[in-house]
Design a protein around this motif. Structure first.
Motif, mmCIF file in Angstrom:
data_model
loop_
_atom_site.group_PDB
_atom_site.id
_atom_site.type_symbol
_atom_site.label_atom_id
_atom_site.label_comp_id
_atom_site.label_asym_id
_atom_site.label_seq_id
_atom_site.Cartn_x
_atom_site.Cartn_y
_atom_site.Cartn_z
ATOM 1 N N ALA A 263 -9.961 -5.753 11.243
ATOM 2 C CA ALA A 263 -8.753 -4.983 11.564
ATOM 3 C C ALA A 263 -8.620 -3.884 10.528
ATOM 4 C CB ALA A 263 -7.523 -5.887 11.561
ATOM 5 N N GLU A 264 -9.034 -2.679 10.884
ATOM 6 C CA GLU A 264 -9.050 -1.545 9.971
ATOM 7 C C GLU A 264 -8.779 -0.276 10.769
ATOM 8 O OE1 GLU A 264 -8.846 0.921 7.420
ATOM 9 O OE2 GLU A 264 -9.618 -0.872 6.404
ATOM 10 N N ASP A 265 -7.734 0.477 10.385
ATOM 11 C CA ASP A 265 -7.365 1.666 11.158
ATOM 12 C C ASP A 265 -8.082 2.933 10.705
ATOM 13 O OD1 ASP A 265 -5.822 1.573 8.768
ATOM 14 O OD2 ASP A 265 -4.464 3.076 9.594
ATOM 15 N N ASP A 266 -8.705 2.900 9.536
ATOM 16 C CA ASP A 266 -9.455 4.059 9.057
ATOM 17 C C ASP A 266 -10.795 4.123 9.809
ATOM 18 O OD1 ASP A 266 -11.538 5.434 7.333
ATOM 19 O OD2 ASP A 266 -9.748 5.848 6.148
ATOM 20 N N LEU A 267 -10.969 5.160 10.631
ATOM 21 C CA LEU A 267 -12.157 5.246 11.477
ATOM 22 C C LEU A 267 -13.446 5.269 10.668
ATOM 23 C CD1 LEU A 267 -10.998 7.774 14.238
ATOM 24 C CD2 LEU A 267 -11.263 5.298 14.427
ATOM 25 N N TYR A 268 -13.466 6.077 9.624
ATOM 26 C CA TYR A 268 -14.686 6.183 8.813
ATOM 27 C C TYR A 268 -15.024 4.853 8.164
ATOM 28 C CZ TYR A 268 -17.833 7.365 5.006
ATOM 29 O OH TYR A 268 -18.892 7.370 4.136
ATOM 30 N N LEU A 269 -14.026 4.228 7.516
ATOM 31 C CA LEU A 269 -14.275 2.967 6.828
ATOM 32 C C LEU A 269 -14.628 1.867 7.828
ATOM 33 C CD1 LEU A 269 -14.380 1.353 4.248
ATOM 34 C CD2 LEU A 269 -11.908 0.975 4.424
ATOM 35 N N LYS B 213 -23.678 -5.180 10.122
ATOM 36 C CA LYS B 213 -24.761 -5.399 11.093
ATOM 37 C C LYS B 213 -26.122 -5.290 10.411
ATOM 38 C CE LYS B 213 -22.429 -4.269 15.410
ATOM 39 N NZ LYS B 213 -22.380 -3.408 16.621
ATOM 40 N N LYS B 214 -26.234 -4.360 9.431
ATOM 41 C CA LYS B 214 -27.484 -4.249 8.682
ATOM 42 C C LYS B 214 -27.737 -5.512 7.866
ATOM 43 C CE LYS B 214 -29.006 -0.658 6.632
ATOM 44 N NZ LYS B 214 -29.193 0.519 5.740
ATOM 45 N N LYS B 215 -26.660 -6.203 7.482
ATOM 46 C CA LYS B 215 -26.779 -7.434 6.704
ATOM 47 C C LYS B 215 -26.998 -8.658 7.596
ATOM 48 C CE LYS B 215 -26.064 -5.831 2.484
ATOM 49 N NZ LYS B 215 -27.045 -5.989 1.381
ATOM 50 N N GLY B 216 -27.058 -8.430 8.920
ATOM 51 C CA GLY B 216 -27.357 -9.533 9.831
ATOM 52 C C GLY B 216 -26.177 -10.104 10.581
ATOM 53 N N VAL B 217 -24.976 -9.538 10.388
ATOM 54 C CA VAL B 217 -23.803 -10.009 11.145
ATOM 55 C C VAL B 217 -23.802 -9.287 12.490
ATOM 56 C CG1 VAL B 217 -21.300 -10.221 11.204
ATOM 57 C CG2 VAL B 217 -22.505 -10.363 9.018
ATOM 58 N N ASP B 218 -24.104 -10.006 13.566
ATOM 59 C CA ASP B 218 -24.252 -9.336 14.858
ATOM 60 C C ASP B 218 -23.049 -9.497 15.782
ATOM 61 O OD1 ASP B 218 -24.576 -12.006 15.304
ATOM 62 O OD2 ASP B 218 -26.407 -11.833 16.491
ATOM 63 N N GLN B 219 -22.073 -10.303 15.364
ATOM 64 C CA GLN B 219 -20.877 -10.491 16.186
ATOM 65 C C GLN B 219 -19.656 -9.971 15.432
ATOM 66 O OE1 GLN B 219 -20.606 -14.177 18.684
ATOM 67 N NE2 GLN B 219 -22.197 -14.903 17.318
ATOM 68 N N ILE B 220 -19.287 -8.734 15.718
ATOM 69 C CA ILE B 220 -18.157 -8.106 15.038
ATOM 70 C C ILE B 220 -17.254 -7.448 16.076
ATOM 71 C CG2 ILE B 220 -17.405 -6.477 13.266
ATOM 72 C CD1 ILE B 220 -20.255 -6.528 12.157
ATOM 73 N N ASP B 221 -16.002 -7.857 16.117
ATOM 74 C CA ASP B 221 -14.989 -7.175 16.924
ATOM 75 C C ASP B 221 -14.159 -6.327 15.972
ATOM 76 O OD1 ASP B 221 -15.791 -8.301 19.314
ATOM 77 O OD2 ASP B 221 -14.447 -10.021 19.122
ATOM 78 N N TRP B 222 -13.898 -5.082 16.350
ATOM 79 C CA TRP B 222 -13.167 -4.151 15.495
ATOM 80 C C TRP B 222 -11.932 -3.647 16.228
ATOM 81 C CZ3 TRP B 222 -14.947 1.534 14.516
ATOM 82 C CH2 TRP B 222 -14.012 2.178 13.678
ATOM 83 N N VAL B 223 -10.761 -3.867 15.639
ATOM 84 C CA VAL B 223 -9.503 -3.355 16.186
ATOM 85 C C VAL B 223 -8.835 -2.490 15.125
ATOM 86 C CG1 VAL B 223 -9.173 -5.328 17.732
ATOM 87 C CG2 VAL B 223 -8.213 -5.406 15.427
ATOM 88 N N GLN B 224 -7.912 -1.646 15.570
ATOM 89 C CA GLN B 224 -7.310 -0.679 14.644
ATOM 90 C C GLN B 224 -5.795 -0.805 14.517
ATOM 91 O OE1 GLN B 224 -8.828 3.290 15.591
ATOM 92 N NE2 GLN B 224 -10.671 2.338 16.424
ATOM 93 N N GLU B 225 -5.202 -1.795 15.199
ATOM 94 C CA GLU B 225 -3.755 -1.996 15.111
ATOM 95 C C GLU B 225 -3.444 -3.452 14.825
ATOM 96 O OE1 GLU B 225 -1.498 -0.452 18.308
ATOM 97 O OE2 GLU B 225 -2.333 1.559 18.169
ATOM 98 N N GLY B 226 -2.294 -3.671 14.195
ATOM 99 C CA GLY B 226 -1.904 -5.019 13.822
ATOM 100 C C GLY B 226 -1.746 -5.961 14.995
ATOM 101 N N GLU B 227 -1.088 -5.511 16.051
ATOM 102 C CA GLU B 227 -0.861 -6.371 17.208
ATOM 103 C C GLU B 227 -2.176 -6.757 17.874
ATOM 104 O OE1 GLU B 227 1.698 -8.019 18.521
ATOM 105 O OE2 GLU B 227 2.841 -7.406 16.750
#
Length: 220
Positions: free
Chosen positions: A6-12, A21-35
């Motif tokens: 949960a990170e709203d900064d697009l670049y970060l 993903k380069k470190k081998g974590v292949d399951q990542i969901d990314w959201v940008q709002e608290g809710e």
């Protein structure tokens, strides 16, 4: 590991996803709002929730408190630019398991994620779920109504299982799309609606309720 970021900064956010993903974590969901972070965390299992302190539509501390209040047992790592002792205390008292100050090195983030994932207890799902005179078996991927087996396609089974995992709660159509097909799938919301329609026909009733403009639910 399965990670919710949960990170709203697009670049970060893009950088963290790319580096993990380069470190081998292949399951990542990314959201940008608290809710969205709150909804995702409660609708699926994650090894670790990476929660930014400052988020639109519900800040990280508030979301952390709400998740713990509602029984969320997953690991939570708080990200923040605030490095005062009192800020760390506030984050930990809100229910965070760990705290990482920006800027940080990806290797340190990865090490903390691994440590948290090792401590995380993965709740076992019941093999069978009974609802409205039906029995769903997660091991054999079968559905029975009395002695009658009701044949489901793999997608129908996944949708039904997702709704039953969140029984009594509304599951947004976007969440169904993400969990069953994946965000990058060439699938429209009409496909989800069609799958629900077929499920209703097989369940012979309105067991699956429509919450207009939001999604679907099965009451307890």
């Amino acid at each position: 590991m399965k990670i919710l970021l949960a990170e709203d900064d697009l670049y970060l956010g893009e950088l963290i996803v790319h580096m993990l993903k380069k470190k081998g974590v292949d399951q990542i969901d990314w959201v940008q709002e608290g809710e969205d972070a709150y909804d995702y965390a409660l609708s699926s299992f994650y090894d670790v929730l990476i929660l930014d302190w400052m988020l639109p539509n519900g800040d990280g501390v508030e979301i952390c408190k709400r998740l713990r209040k509602n029984g969320y047992a997953g690991a939570i790592l708080m990200l923040t630019a605030k490095d005062a002792v009192q800020d760390r205390v506030e984050g930990l008292e809100a229910g965070a398991d760990d705290y990482l100050v920006k800027p940080f090195e990806i290797d340190e983030l990865m090490a903390r994620l691994k440590a948290l994932a090792r401590r995380t207890f993965v709740p076992l799902q019941e093999e069978t779920v009974r609802f409205h005179d039906f029995v769903l078996n997660r091991t054999s991927h079968t559905l029975y109504h009395g002695d009658e087996e009701i044949l489901l396609t793999p997608r129908e089974f996944q949708v039904l299982d997702l709704l039953l995992q969140n029984q009594g709660h509304v599951v947004p159509r976007e969440t169904i799309l993400d969990r069953v097909w994946g965000w990058d799938a060439d699938v429209s919301m009409k496909t989800i609606d069609a799958t629900i329609k077929l499920l209703r026909k097989k369940l012979k009733g309105e067991i699956i309720q429509t919450v207009r403009g939001v999604g679907y639910k099965i009451d307890k």
